[in-house]
Design an enzyme around this catalytic site. Sequence first.
Site, mmCIF file in Angstrom:
data_model
loop_
_atom_site.group_PDB
_atom_site.id
_atom_site.type_symbol
_atom_site.label_atom_id
_atom_site.label_comp_id
_atom_site.label_asym_id
_atom_site.label_seq_id
_atom_site.Cartn_x
_atom_site.Cartn_y
_atom_site.Cartn_z
ATOM 1 C CG ASP A 12 -1.997 1.044 1.251
ATOM 2 O OD1 ASP A 12 -2.694 1.065 0.419
ATOM 3 O OD2 ASP A 12 -1.914 1.792 2.342
ATOM 4 C CD GLU A 18 -1.956 2.231 -3.673
ATOM 5 O OE1 GLU A 18 -3.068 2.793 -3.927
ATOM 6 O OE2 GLU A 18 -1.385 2.489 -2.453
HETATM 7 C C1 GLC Z 1 -3.979 2.880 -0.811
HETATM 8 C C2 GLC Z 1 -5.471 2.180 -0.669
HETATM 9 C C3 GLC Z 1 -6.216 2.911 -0.093
HETATM 10 C C4 GLC Z 1 -6.014 3.854 1.320
HETATM 11 C C5 GLC Z 1 -4.891 4.255 1.140
HETATM 12 C C6 GLC Z 1 -4.418 4.778 2.477
HETATM 13 O O1 GLC Z 1 -4.136 3.942 -1.562
HETATM 14 O O2 GLC Z 1 -5.506 1.504 -1.748
HETATM 15 O O3 GLC Z 1 -7.541 2.439 -0.124
HETATM 16 O O4 GLC Z 1 -7.121 4.573 1.623
HETATM 17 O O5 GLC Z 1 -3.704 3.600 0.750
HETATM 18 O O6 GLC Z 1 -3.929 3.352 3.337
#
Ligand code: GLC
Length: 635
Positions: free
Chosen positions: A306, A365
């Site tokens: 994440d 991500e």
């Molecule tokens: C990422 C996740 C999202 C979350 C954010 C904070 O972008 O995909 O859903 O709100 O991180 O953890």
Amino acid sequence: MSVGTVRCAAPHLASPIACGQRLASPAGRDACRTAPNGSFLLRGAQRKRLRADRPPAVERAPVAWSDGRVQDETGQPANAPWWRSAVIYQIYPRSFADSDGDGVGDLPGIRSRLPYLRELGVDAVWISPFYPSPMADAGYDVSDYRDIEPIFGTLADADAMLADAHELGIRVIIDLVPNHTSDEHEWFRAALAAAPGSPERARYIFRDGRGEHGEIPPNDWISNFGGPAWTRVTESNGSDRSGHDASTPRSARGGRPAPDQRGQWYLHLFDPKQPDLDWTNPEVVAEFESILRFWLDRGIDGFRIDVAHGLAKDPEMPDLEGNWATGGPAVEGHPHWDRDEVHDVYRGWRRVTDSYDGDRVFVGEVWVQKPEQLARYLRSDELHTAFNFTYLLASWDAKSLHNAIDDSIDALSAVGAPATWVLSNHDVVRHVTRYGGGAVGVRRARAAALLTLALPGGAYVYQGEELGLAEVTDLPPEVRQDPAFARYDPGLVRADGGGGLRDGCRVPIPWSGDAPPFGFGPGSGQPWLPQPADWAALTVERQQADPVSMLALYQAALELRRDRPELGDGTMAWIDTDGDVLAFRRDPGFVCVVNVGGEPVAAPDAVRDGALLLSSDPLLPDGRLPGTTSAWYAV
Ligand code: GLC
């Protein structure tokens, strides 16, 4: 449509390229049969025969991959690890399947639906966070990284789900949230109870405020969910005058603290309940390596990371002064996104996974602006793969898709990493809606599915995309749970449901029946977000019985993808086309053609003697592709 049958969507055999039998002929002459709805079905056995007829592989120089593997004679990396080609299905656990009727999905629910995923034909699942959490951000606020949130089940449920998935040949990737913990994590509670400058505070990013009484935040950084990225704590050497511990919620203590009791500020790039960790602290580094091992030892196949581009912050903490966007893809040189120091973290993590057997994988991500920035995370000693948001953000026009594909492949192949292709996830407006919504959006989504699954590398399917679900844009405010909703300026909410409100893509999956909860859970108890009544037509049950449903299309495409060695990892070559048409070849014998525009077009010469394998909608009787249609050919 049953597994082992591939639908050829050509309406009849008038054209040489209208149906797969041309290639199979004469062996495949009986392969095509008219389905009740008039489309054509091509049996699996005949398709295998087609494969045997393929021309010999093209000779080319071996390519050295980052992991030392070389390309084999079909253009695929020899002995390539599974993740270079995998189709990974994202499960958002709150919304996938509810086993106990409390309205929230859970691990036994996921377990019960694994056979569905097997039949769909995906290689792996990525499960969004399932850890104990106060759910301030739907589980992306973790209070214990080594356990399961009771609403989702237990560690034993996780083990059982993993064992079943592996039994069915499905790998399991879990979500790791390293940028921040929950404010209810024991580390943050300890930090609040401890004094400024203490080792407990040093795990997070606490700073003194500016101004005479420290009343101005340390800098002007903005939370991704709106408002300042800093929250001030109440303290006076760990307690206020009432004698309460500073971790006791203010509401329980009563009254406002005097100005001199207000203390330091902590950074949260997301919700105040998600304090950012300080990744310059070796204790943080060691803790996360230990968490990785905890789950790797249990047998999981990888981690989705994440906010992987967010861990490192400029130690000077400079003001943004309006020079930098806070949300959206990170631009180069930003003080808290995509900083060089973050790569050291992933080098350390890669050493951990490399010490395990079985091709464990990291997928990052990484929201960055340019594919070259993304590629830096995928150097041979860092992460294995990352989501390709350049492709997700491309609009439905030939030029923008072509550019996104080229830019991604160019940048990633420079570091030997496979591209991944993603259209939707739990943070963005579902692509049926992004592509225009209604019948147009669905038709484009069908065409996009075949484009996506034909591109070289891996692909992601977000739960419900295989059903053609659209964004739910009319959720009433009182049911919305996205923390962004409370903090967002209502003026930013867009008609398509975007603008920071992510509940509309998280509505629970319709499995069966004619009324909510559509088999999401047992009985008639309603799910945590209401499902639209017209999802009755989109349930898994309904689509399994419909050979031209979105589900049938995904199933057919995924089966072909498994069968055809050209698909998945490897290379692609564009075929010259005009205007709104994208066409490319995957050697040795596969061509994908996408008519992005609204008018019918002739298929390129390259497929003139080929056989249609699958199309997103029926081709015209003369073999032309109608507007907004993709087709796969064996050539
Ligand atoms: C990422 C996740 C999202 C979350 C954010 C904070 O972008 O995909 O859903 O709100 O991180 O953890």
